[in-house]
Design an enzyme around this catalytic site. Sequence first.
Site, PDB file in Angstrom:
ATOM      1  N   ASP A 323       0.844  -1.199   0.000  1.00 38.88           N
ATOM      2  CA  ASP A 323       0.000   0.000   0.000  1.00 38.88           C
ATOM      3  C   ASP A 323       0.876   1.244   0.000  1.00 38.88           C
ATOM      4  O   ASP A 323       1.819   1.352   0.783  1.00 38.88           O
ATOM      5  CB  ASP A 323      -0.901  -0.015   1.242  1.00 38.88           C
ATOM      6  CG  ASP A 323      -1.954   1.076   1.202  1.00 38.88           C
ATOM      7  OD1 ASP A 323      -2.122   1.695   0.136  1.00 38.88           O
ATOM      8  OD2 ASP A 323      -2.603   1.311   2.230  1.00 38.88           O
ATOM      9  N   TYR A 324       0.554   2.179  -0.897  1.00 42.44           N
ATOM     10  CA  TYR A 324       1.252   3.457  -0.882  1.00 42.44           C
ATOM     11  C   TYR A 324       0.916   4.216   0.395  1.00 42.44           C
ATOM     12  O   TYR A 324      -0.227   4.220   0.843  1.00 42.44           O
ATOM     13  CB  TYR A 324       0.846   4.310  -2.079  1.00 42.44           C
ATOM     14  CG  TYR A 324       1.655   4.065  -3.334  1.00 42.44           C
ATOM     15  CD1 TYR A 324       3.000   4.433  -3.398  1.00 42.44           C
ATOM     16  CD2 TYR A 324       1.075   3.501  -4.461  1.00 42.44           C
ATOM     17  CE1 TYR A 324       3.747   4.226  -4.550  1.00 42.44           C
ATOM     18  CE2 TYR A 324       1.805   3.290  -5.616  1.00 42.44           C
ATOM     19  CZ  TYR A 324       3.146   3.658  -5.659  1.00 42.44           C
ATOM     20  OH  TYR A 324       3.884   3.454  -6.795  1.00 42.44           O
ATOM     21  N   ASP A 532      -4.969   2.568  -4.019  1.00 45.41           N
ATOM     22  CA  ASP A 532      -3.517   2.724  -3.877  1.00 45.41           C
ATOM     23  C   ASP A 532      -2.840   1.459  -3.371  1.00 45.41           C
ATOM     24  O   ASP A 532      -1.653   1.484  -3.072  1.00 45.41           O
ATOM     25  CB  ASP A 532      -3.205   3.870  -2.902  1.00 45.41           C
ATOM     26  CG  ASP A 532      -3.820   5.181  -3.344  1.00 45.41           C
ATOM     27  OD1 ASP A 532      -4.151   5.300  -4.538  1.00 45.41           O
ATOM     28  OD2 ASP A 532      -3.978   6.087  -2.504  1.00 45.41           O
TER      29      ASP A 532
END
Length: 582
Positions: A323-324, A532
């Site tokens: 995950d960003y 994201d």
Amino acid sequence: MFIEEVACWLLDPGAEERTLPNMVTVYCPEELPLLVGLGNPHAHCPRVRAASKSVLVHAVMNHLAGLLEKDGMLDLFRSIEMPSQVSLALLELNGVGFSVKECERQKHVMQAKLAALESQAYDLAGHSFSLTSIDDIAQVLFLELHLPPNGDVAGSKTKKTLGYTRRGGGRVRLGKQFSTTKDVLEKLRPLHPLPGVILEWRRITNALTKVVFPLQREKQYHPTLSMDRIYPIAQTHTATGRVSFTEPNIQNVPKDFEIHMPTVVGESPPSQDSCHMTTKSGKKRRSAAPSVAAGGAERGPAFSVSMRHAFIPFSGGMILAADYSQLELRVLAHLSKDQRLLQVLNGGADCVSLHRCRVEKCRPRVCERRPQTTGQTGTTRQEGEEDRTHCDANLTSVCMCRVLQICYGIIYGMGAKSLGEQMGVEENDAACYIESFKARYKGINAFLRETVKNCIKSGYVQTLMGRRRYLPAITNSNTHAERQAVNTTVQGSAADIVKLATVNIQKRLPSNHRRAGTSQRRGAYFILQLHDELIYETTEEDLIQVAQIVKREMESAVKLYVKLKAKVKVGPSWGNLQDLDI
């Protein structure tokens, strides 16, 4: 999506999806004779139909390629959009593993809770009624319990006698006359326990009808892997460029939420290989046989329910999710070039959660404007002077805690009221948060104005990768269009970065194969995307290699003024992931 559909979407993302006959009519009408009989399987043999369609697609794409090149998006089309379609096609073919047994365990607790809530609602009302009927709910809340309509406590005394109103001899439904929406019930919650029971009943019912039942319908048995899998369909025809899913929409699967049971019901839903669940405070709690004290004497034991535990890998595999970290915030910092925000993000400062802020009681007194007396001299300062100083000091520590929420509020065009509800503060406090934030991060405010100004001038906005969205309504000082301009620029740029990372990861993943003479699988498989977050299914042997590839490609997808960061988690199911340090 077919190649010509992707090209049309890039040229005008706000338009409806075009069909091949429509595109031929618009872009190359000279080829219309080839359409005759194309939709009729009995008109021509399959070979002729396939040849005709190939000629039409080629003619349409020649025209579309010229338009893409004119708008400067041909390279974007070739290097990002079409390769990302390949990745999504693989995702659809891979599917995601689904545990029917785990799903049933989660469903069992939810259904038992619904029965308990219904019984509680009937006791509070004094009789049974339909919790699915807004007319019945309005009847009980407003006519029998005499709660203020629409939650208007201040204005309830001036209301006339409630009841059915007649128009033309007919009756107006109570559900039309009195609102029973979530916002109204939240306002009524402090006045009576029944609105809270109805809200809880709706929350669990929504999880069952929109998540559990659709997932059970869509599962398909995979004979080679000897397991059930779900195969969602990816949709990229969105205005901002984000990927969504249908049949089913797995992005709607909620995270863990707690259910308090009056009694222990059968077997509770622990995670795959552990009978411990993590509470919001980070403490471990046994979910196999929770004590009554865990949920309070009145509420009963707490069960942590999550349908994400039902998503599992193939035998011998692991789920890997990357995950960003605050991607849209980092994109906003890059686009706005706000030096203060860039310094904070590049310096490694973390936007602490709102929950932690509440625990530390670090609420800024932004809106207070009253004289202050110093403890040393006893003199009184000018009205508001110390409050402003205190506000600025708090913004250094507190604003960083809430900067993510405020930024997203600005990006999504939230007003003070909506942002206040989300942050759990008064509307005036939220308004002061926004104004103080804009004053402190002046580059962001300048970016917002410049984005709208450029959109009015050109009629469209562009993402980092050059993807456009046309907003003709913005010339009429349309507030909604202005919000869309900012939202598309930031969120659309983030979507482009995720697509590019997905493409680069797919190129570098270890090859998927079976070990000779066995049924054991090797490699990694792209199985899901949540905005994201990218989720893969990989063997334990390839786990570290895949994690390193995913993290490296996500963090190096583009070069911004601020560093990109990705967090990797792994576990035996989507609902049971632990941080992986690599």
